[in-house]
Design an enzyme around this catalytic site. Structure first.
Site, PDB file in Angstrom:
ATOM      1  N   TYR A 134      -6.981   1.304  -4.200  1.00  0.00           N
ATOM      2  CA  TYR A 134      -5.982   2.487  -3.556  1.00  0.00           C
ATOM      3  C   TYR A 134      -5.815   3.596  -4.553  1.00  0.00           C
ATOM      4  O   TYR A 134      -5.091   3.499  -5.439  1.00  0.00           O
ATOM      5  CB  TYR A 134      -4.880   1.929  -3.038  1.00  0.00           C
ATOM      6  CG  TYR A 134      -3.866   2.319  -2.328  1.00  0.00           C
ATOM      7  CD1 TYR A 134      -4.169   3.713  -1.743  1.00  0.00           C
ATOM      8  CD2 TYR A 134      -2.796   2.030  -1.611  1.00  0.00           C
ATOM      9  CE1 TYR A 134      -3.374   4.418  -0.927  1.00  0.00           C
ATOM     10  CE2 TYR A 134      -1.996   2.349  -0.756  1.00  0.00           C
ATOM     11  CZ  TYR A 134      -2.312   3.944  -0.444  1.00  0.00           C
ATOM     12  OH  TYR A 134      -1.370   4.406   0.405  1.00  0.00           O
ATOM     13  N   LYS A 162     -10.153   3.333  -1.018  1.00  0.00           N
ATOM     14  CA  LYS A 162      -9.654   4.344  -0.202  1.00  0.00           C
ATOM     15  C   LYS A 162      -9.458   5.643  -1.378  1.00  0.00           C
ATOM     16  O   LYS A 162      -8.601   5.523  -2.311  1.00  0.00           O
ATOM     17  CB  LYS A 162      -8.191   3.728   0.093  1.00  0.00           C
ATOM     18  CG  LYS A 162      -7.360   5.247   0.764  1.00  0.00           C
ATOM     19  CD  LYS A 162      -5.943   4.423   1.058  1.00  0.00           C
ATOM     20  CE  LYS A 162      -5.056   5.447   1.690  1.00  0.00           C
ATOM     21  NZ  LYS A 162      -4.539   6.416   0.657  1.00  0.00           N
TER      22      LYS A 162
END
Length: 296
Positions: A134, A162
């Site tokens: 992330y 991501k």
């Protein structure tokens, strides 16, 4: 086979004034996303207040989500925490709940160095839950280099990233660089909603979207257009959504999506303090844009 592709919708996590998760409202939000046909759901992301919730409240949200989604859509869950042992415990909670993937951000107070982030991810990956890196430097103040993503992609159980999508002039080079460093089944996904269409057109596997957490239909239209290589349709949808993107840039998607959820009938939908709800001119600005946007 890549684990995460297409549209990943990131809803808010509704809570009451005491910080207790409103599971009934959360399940209504999730049912809306499942019915729309999103490709995955990102529970307890930044829009979902993960950093503000206790372990018990995160687990409460996870259990409500698993009950509602019931395996129909892959469920990704934020497990970021300041301490490595806490992040590992959150990963164990998610694994026991049959969540498909953890979203691990390098949350920090003391700024982290690259070797510290690597060891943090290595330790949490040993729990056995598949992990998505992330990368959210706007909140963690740490930015993953393509080199570090490549190193982490070699670890068992780290299967996706991501990344914040840069602008049109940079996304092609960034995606090509990442693609050359990761296994063929590693998912390269992007956030920053106003750049996501271009990231998908450049070959990105997934769009991690705050907008889709409440307005999945238009986000799916943009996703499918990009996946189909329909450049002009992507451009047209981005033009339509530009007033919303402006709100995100001005006030943060976190604040905007809470006000929007309240407007759409999902309870009071207040941010968790110390973040305060938008008020006065800012609230009127959001209300006006949403009323004219045609999102619903």
């Amino acid at each position: 086979m890549k684990t995460i592709t297409g549209l990943s919708a990131f809803p808010i996590t509704p809570v009451d004034e005491a910080g207790v998760v409103d599971t009934e409202t959360l399940q209504r939000l999730l049912a809306r996303l499942v019915a729309a046909g999103v490709d995955s759901i990102g529970l307890l992301g930044s829009t979902g207040s993960y950093a503000y919730l206790t372990r018990a409240e995160r687990l409460r949200a996870i259990e409500a989500a698993v009950e509602c989604v019931a395996g129909r859509v892959p469920l990704l869950v934020g497990i970021g925490a300041l301490r490595t042992d806490e992040a590992s415990e959150l990963a164990r909670d998610a694994l026991r709940a049959d969540v498909q993937m953890g979203l691990l951000a390098p949350v920090s107070y003391v700024p982290l160095q690259e070797h510290e982030v690597f060891e943090h991810f290595q330790a949490v990956s040993e729990v056995g839950l598949p992990l998505c890196i992330y990368n959210n430097p706007g909140t963690t103040h740490f930015s993953f280099t393509p080199e570090l993503v490549g190193r982490l992609a070699e670890l068992p159980n780290i299967v996706a990233v991501k990344n914040p999508a840069p602008g049109v002039g940079e996304i092609g080079d960034l995606h090509a660089d990442l693609l050359a460093r990761v296994p063929s089944d590693f998912s390269l996904g992007y956030s920053v909603d106003w750049h996501a269409g271009q990231a998908l057109l450049a070959g990105g596997d997934a769009w991690y979207s705050a907008l889709a957490g409440l307005y999945p239909d238009i986000a799916l239209r943009l996703t499918r257009a990009a996946q189909g290589g329909r450049t002009e349709e992507v451009a047209q949808l981005n033009r339509q959504l530009e007033p919303v993107w402006r709100l995100f840039r001005a006030y943060s998607s976190y604040r905007v999506m809470h006000l929007a959820a309240s407007r759409e009938g999902f309870g009071e939908a207040q941010p968790i303090r110390p973040v305060l709800p938008l008020a006065d001119e800012a609230a009127r600005d959001v209300e006006t844009v949403l009323e004219r946007s045609g999102l619903t």
